[in-house]
Motif scaffolding. Structure first.
Motif, short mmCIF file in Angstrom:
data_model
loop_
_atom_site.label_atom_id
_atom_site.label_comp_id
_atom_site.label_asym_id
_atom_site.label_seq_id
_atom_site.Cartn_x
_atom_site.Cartn_y
_atom_site.Cartn_z
N THR A 203 -54.02 -43.44 43.17
CA THR A 203 -53.94 -43.23 41.72
C THR A 203 -53.47 -44.49 41.01
O THR A 203 -53.89 -44.77 39.89
CB THR A 203 -52.96 -42.07 41.41
OG1 THR A 203 -53.39 -40.91 42.14
CG2 THR A 203 -52.92 -41.75 39.93
N TYR A 204 -52.60 -45.24 41.68
CA TYR A 204 -51.98 -46.42 41.08
C TYR A 204 -52.25 -47.66 41.94
O TYR A 204 -52.51 -47.54 43.12
CB TYR A 204 -50.46 -46.24 40.99
CG TYR A 204 -50.04 -44.96 40.32
CD1 TYR A 204 -50.12 -44.83 38.94
CD2 TYR A 204 -49.54 -43.89 41.06
CE1 TYR A 204 -49.72 -43.64 38.32
CE2 TYR A 204 -49.14 -42.71 40.44
CZ TYR A 204 -49.24 -42.61 39.08
OH TYR A 204 -48.85 -41.44 38.47
N GLN A 205 -52.12 -48.82 41.31
CA GLN A 205 -52.17 -50.09 42.06
C GLN A 205 -50.98 -50.92 41.62
O GLN A 205 -50.92 -51.37 40.48
CB GLN A 205 -53.48 -50.84 41.81
CG GLN A 205 -53.55 -52.13 42.60
CD GLN A 205 -54.86 -52.88 42.41
OE1 GLN A 205 -55.84 -52.32 41.92
NE2 GLN A 205 -54.87 -54.14 42.80
N VAL A 206 -50.04 -51.13 42.53
CA VAL A 206 -48.83 -51.89 42.23
C VAL A 206 -49.08 -53.38 42.37
O VAL A 206 -48.69 -54.16 41.51
CB VAL A 206 -47.66 -51.45 43.14
CG1 VAL A 206 -46.46 -52.36 42.97
CG2 VAL A 206 -47.27 -50.00 42.84
N ALA B 252 -45.25 -50.51 47.59
CA ALA B 252 -46.01 -49.84 46.52
C ALA B 252 -45.66 -48.35 46.48
O ALA B 252 -45.39 -47.79 45.41
CB ALA B 252 -47.51 -50.04 46.72
N LYS B 253 -45.67 -47.71 47.64
CA LYS B 253 -45.34 -46.28 47.70
C LYS B 253 -43.92 -46.02 47.21
O LYS B 253 -43.67 -45.06 46.47
CB LYS B 253 -45.52 -45.75 49.12
CG LYS B 253 -46.96 -45.66 49.54
CD LYS B 253 -47.09 -45.28 51.00
CE LYS B 253 -48.55 -45.37 51.44
NZ LYS B 253 -48.70 -45.35 52.87
N GLN B 254 -42.99 -46.86 47.63
CA GLN B 254 -41.60 -46.68 47.23
C GLN B 254 -41.39 -46.93 45.74
O GLN B 254 -40.63 -46.21 45.08
CB GLN B 254 -40.69 -47.59 48.05
CG GLN B 254 -40.66 -47.26 49.53
CD GLN B 254 -40.16 -45.86 49.77
OE1 GLN B 254 -39.11 -45.46 49.28
NE2 GLN B 254 -40.93 -45.09 50.51
N ILE B 255 -42.05 -47.93 45.20
CA ILE B 255 -41.93 -48.24 43.77
C ILE B 255 -42.52 -47.10 42.95
O ILE B 255 -41.92 -46.67 41.95
CB ILE B 255 -42.60 -49.59 43.44
CG1 ILE B 255 -41.75 -50.73 44.03
CG2 ILE B 255 -42.79 -49.77 41.94
CD1 ILE B 255 -42.45 -52.08 44.07
N THR C 122 -35.56 -51.53 42.04
CA THR C 122 -36.89 -51.94 42.51
C THR C 122 -36.81 -53.21 43.35
O THR C 122 -37.56 -53.36 44.31
CB THR C 122 -37.87 -52.11 41.33
OG1 THR C 122 -37.28 -52.94 40.34
CG2 THR C 122 -38.25 -50.76 40.74
N VAL C 123 -35.90 -54.10 43.02
CA VAL C 123 -35.72 -55.30 43.84
C VAL C 123 -35.22 -54.90 45.23
O VAL C 123 -35.65 -55.46 46.24
CB VAL C 123 -34.74 -56.30 43.17
CG1 VAL C 123 -34.43 -57.46 44.10
CG2 VAL C 123 -35.32 -56.80 41.86
N ASN C 124 -34.35 -53.91 45.29
CA ASN C 124 -33.83 -53.46 46.59
C ASN C 124 -34.92 -52.88 47.47
O ASN C 124 -34.83 -52.95 48.71
CB ASN C 124 -32.68 -52.47 46.40
CG ASN C 124 -31.40 -53.17 46.01
OD1 ASN C 124 -31.19 -54.33 46.35
ND2 ASN C 124 -30.55 -52.47 45.29
N ILE C 125 -35.96 -52.32 46.88
CA ILE C 125 -37.09 -51.84 47.67
C ILE C 125 -37.73 -53.02 48.42
O ILE C 125 -38.06 -52.92 49.60
CB ILE C 125 -38.12 -51.12 46.77
CG1 ILE C 125 -37.52 -49.81 46.26
CG2 ILE C 125 -39.44 -50.90 47.51
CD1 ILE C 125 -38.34 -49.13 45.16
#
Length: 177
Positions: A114-117, A83-86, A33-36
């Motif tokens: 659907t989600y909020q990052v 957000a999309k990638q996570i 996730t950090v790499n994203i």
């Protein structure tokens, strides 16, 4: 119109910014996730005039000092893409609990997703002098030390402190201002 009273005051001046994971959830505990985050910044550096001066990524938020011709737009792109990638990563890993929480804590007005990052806003603060730049870089770099994660700023892997200590960092930063 942005919901926050904080605004980028001067393009292309450097700004100190903070991006917080929704409800302070610990999404950045794994390298994937950090790499994203890092890959998104690399893309902006390569394909726009995005300039990164310093950063730190902690488990539930990040700080950066950056500048570009349209920093508000670049931060919006950054948050949308990451957000999309996570979410895709969490779905692939079948991280049902985290996805459940990202859906549960989503703001009511966010009808299209659907989600909020990310929390809304990034609280941009203009860097007007070398003294302010140094103060903000110190704040960023000492964040993991103050939390007790490491003894020295350059020991935190996900920080530009290594770059400023003359070591190889994970992403290129501009050290001359």
């Amino acid at each position: 119109m942005p919901r926050s009273r904080y605004r980028v005051q001067c393009d292309p001046c450097p700004h100190f910014l903070t991006a917080t994971v929704n409800y302070w959830m610990p999404l950045f505990t794994r390298p994937e996730t950090v790499n994203i985050i890092l890959d998104s910044w690399r893309f902006l550096q390569r394909d726009t005039d995005f300039r990164l001066y310093g950063y730190v990524i902690l488990e539930n938020h990040l700080h950066l000092i950056a500048a570009s011709e349209n920093l508000s737009h670049d931060m919006q792109r950054f948050k949308s893409y990451t957000a999309k990638q996570i979410i895709a990563h969490l779905e692939q890993r079948r991280s049902a609990k985290l996805l459940e929480l990202l859906a549960f804590f989503k703001r009511a007005h966010k009808q299209e997703t659907t989600y909020q990052v990310w929390e809304e806003g990034n609280h941009p603060q203009i860097i007007e002098s070398e003294a302010v730049m140094r103060q903000k870089l110190d704040y960023i770099h000492y964040n993991p030390v103050k939390r007790g994660y490491v003894d020295q700023p350059e020991h935190w892997r996900y920080s530009s402190a290594r770059n400023y200590a003359g070591q190889e960092g994970l992403i290129e930063v501009i050290r001359s201002w």
